[in-house]
Design an enzyme around this catalytic site. Structure first.
Site, PDB file in Angstrom:
ATOM      1  N   ARG A  36     -19.116 -77.486  89.928  1.00  0.00           N
ATOM      2  CA  ARG A  36     -19.746 -77.046  88.684  1.00  0.00           C
ATOM      3  C   ARG A  36     -21.011 -77.834  88.345  1.00  0.00           C
ATOM      4  O   ARG A  36     -21.889 -77.331  87.637  1.00  0.00           O
ATOM      5  CB  ARG A  36     -18.729 -77.212  87.553  1.00  0.00           C
ATOM      6  CG  ARG A  36     -19.038 -76.492  86.281  1.00  0.00           C
ATOM      7  CD  ARG A  36     -18.006 -76.808  85.224  1.00  0.00           C
ATOM      8  NE  ARG A  36     -16.690 -76.319  85.565  1.00  0.00           N
ATOM      9  CZ  ARG A  36     -16.252 -75.093  85.287  1.00  0.00           C
ATOM     10  NH1 ARG A  36     -17.025 -74.271  84.636  1.00  0.00           N
ATOM     11  NH2 ARG A  36     -15.049 -74.709  85.642  1.00  0.00           N
ATOM     12  N   CYS A  43     -11.459 -76.831  81.054  1.00  0.00           N
ATOM     13  CA  CYS A  43     -11.082 -77.359  79.744  1.00  0.00           C
ATOM     14  C   CYS A  43     -12.277 -77.902  78.959  1.00  0.00           C
ATOM     15  O   CYS A  43     -12.539 -77.483  77.840  1.00  0.00           O
ATOM     16  CB  CYS A  43     -10.033 -78.443  79.953  1.00  0.00           C
ATOM     17  SG  CYS A  43      -9.567 -79.297  78.465  1.00  0.00           S
ATOM     18  N   ALA A 322      -3.947 -77.777  79.761  1.00  0.00           N
ATOM     19  CA  ALA A 322      -4.643 -78.991  80.200  1.00  0.00           C
ATOM     20  C   ALA A 322      -3.688 -80.181  80.291  1.00  0.00           C
ATOM     21  O   ALA A 322      -3.752 -80.959  81.248  1.00  0.00           O
ATOM     22  CB  ALA A 322      -5.771 -79.292  79.217  1.00  0.00           C
ATOM     23  N   HIS A 446       6.054 -89.807  52.656  1.00  0.00           N
ATOM     24  CA  HIS A 446       5.848 -88.802  51.617  1.00  0.00           C
ATOM     25  C   HIS A 446       4.510 -89.059  50.935  1.00  0.00           C
ATOM     26  O   HIS A 446       4.202 -90.218  50.646  1.00  0.00           O
ATOM     27  CB  HIS A 446       6.971 -88.880  50.580  1.00  0.00           C
ATOM     28  CG  HIS A 446       6.752 -87.950  49.428  1.00  0.00           C
ATOM     29  ND1 HIS A 446       6.979 -86.593  49.530  1.00  0.00           N
ATOM     30  CD2 HIS A 446       6.301 -88.172  48.167  1.00  0.00           C
ATOM     31  CE1 HIS A 446       6.687 -86.018  48.374  1.00  0.00           C
ATOM     32  NE2 HIS A 446       6.267 -86.953  47.522  1.00  0.00           N
TER      33      HIS A 446
HETATM   34  P1  FAD Z   1      -9.742 -76.537  85.777  1.00  0.00           P
HETATM   35  O1  FAD Z   1      -9.945 -77.186  84.478  1.00  0.00           O
HETATM   36  O2  FAD Z   1      -9.950 -75.068  85.890  1.00  0.00           O
HETATM   37  O3  FAD Z   1     -10.657 -77.296  86.813  1.00  0.00           O
HETATM   38  C1  FAD Z   1     -10.790 -76.898  88.143  1.00  0.00           C
HETATM   39  C2  FAD Z   1     -12.168 -77.286  88.636  1.00  0.00           C
HETATM   40  O4  FAD Z   1     -12.200 -77.118  90.060  1.00  0.00           O
HETATM   41  C3  FAD Z   1     -13.305 -76.435  88.102  1.00  0.00           C
HETATM   42  O5  FAD Z   1     -14.240 -77.234  87.420  1.00  0.00           O
HETATM   43  C4  FAD Z   1     -13.925 -75.786  89.342  1.00  0.00           C
HETATM   44  O6  FAD Z   1     -15.352 -75.761  89.274  1.00  0.00           O
HETATM   45  C5  FAD Z   1     -13.485 -76.729  90.445  1.00  0.00           C
HETATM   46  N1  FAD Z   1     -13.369 -76.095  91.763  1.00  0.00           N
HETATM   47  C6  FAD Z   1     -12.685 -74.978  92.087  1.00  0.00           C
HETATM   48  N2  FAD Z   1     -12.781 -74.740  93.420  1.00  0.00           N
HETATM   49  C7  FAD Z   1     -13.559 -75.731  93.919  1.00  0.00           C
HETATM   50  C8  FAD Z   1     -14.035 -76.044  95.221  1.00  0.00           C
HETATM   51  N3  FAD Z   1     -13.710 -75.301  96.288  1.00  0.00           N
HETATM   52  N4  FAD Z   1     -14.823 -77.131  95.383  1.00  0.00           N
HETATM   53  C9  FAD Z   1     -15.158 -77.904  94.320  1.00  0.00           C
HETATM   54  N5  FAD Z   1     -14.723 -77.660  93.060  1.00  0.00           N
HETATM   55  C10 FAD Z   1     -13.938 -76.587  92.874  1.00  0.00           C
HETATM   56  N6  FAD Z   1      -5.377 -75.630  77.553  1.00  0.00           N
HETATM   57  C11 FAD Z   1      -4.832 -76.447  76.645  1.00  0.00           C
HETATM   58  O7  FAD Z   1      -3.915 -77.218  76.980  1.00  0.00           O
HETATM   59  N7  FAD Z   1      -5.269 -76.466  75.345  1.00  0.00           N
HETATM   60  C12 FAD Z   1      -6.253 -75.639  74.937  1.00  0.00           C
HETATM   61  O8  FAD Z   1      -6.629 -75.684  73.760  1.00  0.00           O
HETATM   62  C13 FAD Z   1      -6.845 -74.762  75.864  1.00  0.00           C
HETATM   63  N8  FAD Z   1      -7.833 -73.930  75.490  1.00  0.00           N
HETATM   64  C14 FAD Z   1      -8.398 -73.116  76.422  1.00  0.00           C
HETATM   65  C15 FAD Z   1      -9.401 -72.242  75.994  1.00  0.00           C
HETATM   66  C16 FAD Z   1      -9.985 -71.384  76.898  1.00  0.00           C
HETATM   67  C17 FAD Z   1     -11.079 -70.463  76.438  1.00  0.00           C
HETATM   68  C18 FAD Z   1      -9.579 -71.406  78.262  1.00  0.00           C
HETATM   69  C19 FAD Z   1     -10.237 -70.506  79.267  1.00  0.00           C
HETATM   70  C20 FAD Z   1      -8.582 -72.257  78.691  1.00  0.00           C
HETATM   71  C21 FAD Z   1      -7.976 -73.116  77.764  1.00  0.00           C
HETATM   72  N9  FAD Z   1      -6.946 -73.972  78.128  1.00  0.00           N
HETATM   73  C22 FAD Z   1      -6.372 -74.789  77.203  1.00  0.00           C
HETATM   74  C23 FAD Z   1      -6.445 -74.038  79.517  1.00  0.00           C
HETATM   75  C24 FAD Z   1      -7.049 -75.255  80.249  1.00  0.00           C
HETATM   76  O9  FAD Z   1      -8.443 -75.148  80.230  1.00  0.00           O
HETATM   77  C25 FAD Z   1      -6.542 -75.310  81.682  1.00  0.00           C
HETATM   78  O10 FAD Z   1      -5.123 -75.276  81.688  1.00  0.00           O
HETATM   79  C26 FAD Z   1      -7.004 -76.578  82.365  1.00  0.00           C
HETATM   80  O11 FAD Z   1      -8.410 -76.646  82.384  1.00  0.00           O
HETATM   81  C27 FAD Z   1      -6.472 -76.634  83.795  1.00  0.00           C
HETATM   82  O12 FAD Z   1      -6.923 -77.787  84.417  1.00  0.00           O
HETATM   83  P2  FAD Z   1      -7.123 -77.850  86.001  1.00  0.00           P
HETATM   84  O13 FAD Z   1      -7.612 -79.219  86.280  1.00  0.00           O
HETATM   85  O14 FAD Z   1      -5.901 -77.391  86.673  1.00  0.00           O
HETATM   86  O15 FAD Z   1      -8.240 -76.793  86.350  1.00  0.00           O
END
Ligand code: FAD
Ligand code: NAI
Length: 467
Positions: A36, A43, A322, A446
């Site tokens: 990215r 998140c 997250a 409270h």
């Molecule tokens: P991600 O955060 O998706 O990170 C994965 C990263 O891997 C990305 O940056 C991507 O660019 C990178 N990537 C992918 N493939 C490759 C590759 N081949 N090479 C290099 N980089 C790569 N969760 C909550 O708990 N609370 C909330 O309030 C909440 N609000 C949200 C609101 C929205 C609008 C959305 C869409 C999601 C929300 N979530 C929330 C969910 C939360 O964002 C995800 O559960 C969390 O980000 C997952 O984390 P992760 O590390 O598994 O993946």
């Protein structure tokens, strides 16, 4: 020559960056790769953080218009959407930079580029300028997260037909916003734009909103949102969208089939779930197994079927949250370092950041019934909580479900003010295997909203005192 690490993490979201930081803390050499360009994943960049910044700002806007008068505060309220968006972007910028600082502090090497696993222990990273770097690592953690689930036949342009990403950056307030999917994103971002002035219509395939939530909470939630101005079409599916000049004509029909109807909208938000993002990583070539949904299959220690390759976060099974990704990150990093990390999936809270908030941990009544577990229920409404009255937020209740035989807390469901903060107490109680009586006999300050949790715990044994 490959650069050699103890562990390389692919993906810089809450799963990936927390895994890399924990690995660094435990004295292992680690790198974290993200394509990215900014760390923090979905998140921090396009998810939790920007949505909460807009939810906060839009809630204040509505409060200023509708509630300040009742408190004797007079003011003229106007909307400057540009500044509201700047607030969101500033918070995102600061937090994503913060991840880089944490990497530095914990000796994690950040690498920007698209990663591909070419063999167990070997990774190729392609930078935006085409440059390729080869890394070698005893352990690889896949933390590539998830992406928007597309709606067949509807093309997202991120301007008029948007996913959550576009809905976080609209340039003006749409007069009519049509939301497809009454899940967490639809109700949170629908709330943002409704508060700023949009008429919001939600089309949901199922007969209820927020599937997965306790049925009673879900019904109360829908009633409150409807009162706020949301309009719901349940058991309904979108079958097509046509651009007619400035207007989007949306064809919907009953989910079970039947006569179609056309709804008009200026902007459509498609939010029917997210799917794991595991393509293009080379998983099939090296034999890493995935399930039919594309999620990387792991054992309970986050190991895939290929030795030395692990997976955590949204790209594997479980709630796409997250903090779930973060917990798995810590556990996987500790396993790699030879420690005994583990995640308790029975105590992972989940919060919808609307007003009122909805927060849950543990089992719903429906789940307990289906499992044949006898349970007791204790409920307490915020309308009987002193603090809730002082802040004019009396809608909703706390519901505690405890095992009939042992009084062990099995589920806590809160709809009301600050539910997202209140659920922490319930989560801690469940992590410690508490009974409802443990909560009921704990002194709560409270006047606080936490007293509603205590009173609900008292209600389990029928001795609520403030009702
Ligand atoms: P991600 O955060 O998706 O990170 C994965 C990263 O891997 C990305 O940056 C991507 O660019 C990178 N990537 C992918 N493939 C490759 C590759 N081949 N090479 C290099 N980089 C790569 N969760 C909550 O708990 N609370 C909330 O309030 C909440 N609000 C949200 C609101 C929205 C609008 C959305 C869409 C999601 C929300 N979530 C929330 C969910 C939360 O964002 C995800 O559960 C969390 O980000 C997952 O984390 P992760 O590390 O598994 O993946
Ligand atoms: P979701 O799974 O919460 O809700 C999707 C909704 O769309 C469901 O109600 C589903 O029945 C409905 N649906 C599915 N197909 C449909 C169709 N064809 N037509 C109409 N409705 C349809 O998914 P959402 O809201 O997209 O969010 C994705 C994930 O992101 C969430 O599951 C959650 O894990 C995470 N998230 C978490 C947040 C939080 O913790 N506060 C905030 C935002 C997202």
């Amino acid at each position: 020559m490959a650069d050699i690490f103890d562990a390389v993490v692919i993906g810089g979201g809450p799963g990936g960056y927390n895994a890399a930081i924990r690995l660094g803390q435990l004295g292992l050499t680690a790198a974290c790769i993200d394509k990215r360009g900014r760390f923090g994943g979905t998140c921090l960049n396009i998810g939790c953080i920007p949505s909460k910044a807009l939810l906060f700002a839009s809630e204040r806007f509505e409060e200023a218009k509708k509630t300040f008068g009742k408190l004797g505060i007079t003011t003229e309220v106007g909307l400057d959407l540009g500044t509201m968006m700047q607030h969101k972007d500033k918070v995102v910028g600061e937090l994503t930079k913060g991840v880089e600082f944490l990497f530095k502090k914990n000796k994690v090497e950040p690498i920007v580029g698209e990663a591909r696993i070419t063999a167990p222990g070997k990774i190729e990273v392609r930078a935006a300028d085409g440059g390729v770097r080869t890394l070698a690592a005893k352990n690889i953690i896949i933390a590539t997260g998830s992406d928007v689930m597309p709606l067949p036949g509807v093309t997202i342009d991120e301007e008029r037909i948007v996913s959550s990403t576009g809905a976080l950056s609209l340039k003006s307030v749409p007069k009519r916003l049509l939301v497809v999917g009454a899940g967490v994103i639809g109700l949170e971002l629908g709330s943002v734009w409704r508060r700023l002035g949009s008429e919001v219509t939600v089309v949901e395939f199922l007969a209820r909103i927020t599937p997965g939530l306790d049925g009673e909470v879900s019904k109360t939630f829908q009633r409150i949102l409807t009162k706020q101005g949301f309009s719901f079409h349940l058991s309904t599916k979108v079958t097509g969208v046509e651009k007619k000049g400035d207007v989007l004509a949306v064809t919907v029909e009953p989910a079970a089939g039947g006569a179609p109807q056309t709804l008009e909208a200026d902007v459509i938000l498609v939010c029917i779930g997210r799917r794991p993002y595991t393509d293009g990583l080379g998983l099939d070539e090296i034999g890493v197994a995935r399930d039919p949904k594309g999620r990387v299959i792991t054992d309970s220690h986050f190991k895939t079927n290929v030795p030395g390759i692990w997976a955590i976060g949204d790209c594997r099974e479980g709630p796409m949250l997250a903090h779930k990704a973060e917990d798995e990150a810590v556990a996987a990093a500790e396993r790699i370092a030879g420690r005994a990390g583990h995640v308790n999936y029975d105590a992972i809270p989940s919060v919808v950041y609307t007003a009122p908030e909805v927060a849950v941990v543990g089992k719903t009544e429906e789940e307990l019934k289906a499992a044949g577990i006898a349970y007791k229920v204790g409920k307490f409404p915020f309308s009987a909580n002193g603090r809730a009255k002082t802040i004019l937020a009396t809608e909703g209740f706390v519901k505690i479900l405890a095992e009939a035989a042992t009084d062990k807390v099995l589920g806590v469901h809160i709809i009301g003010p600050e539910a997202g903060n209140l659920i922490a107490e319930a989560t801690l109680a469940m992590e410690f295997g508490a009974s409802s009586e443990d909560i009921a006999r704990t002194c709560h300050a409270h006047p606080t909203l936490t007293e509603a949790v205590r009173q609900a715990a008292m209600a389990v044994e029928g001795w609520t005192m403030q009702m």
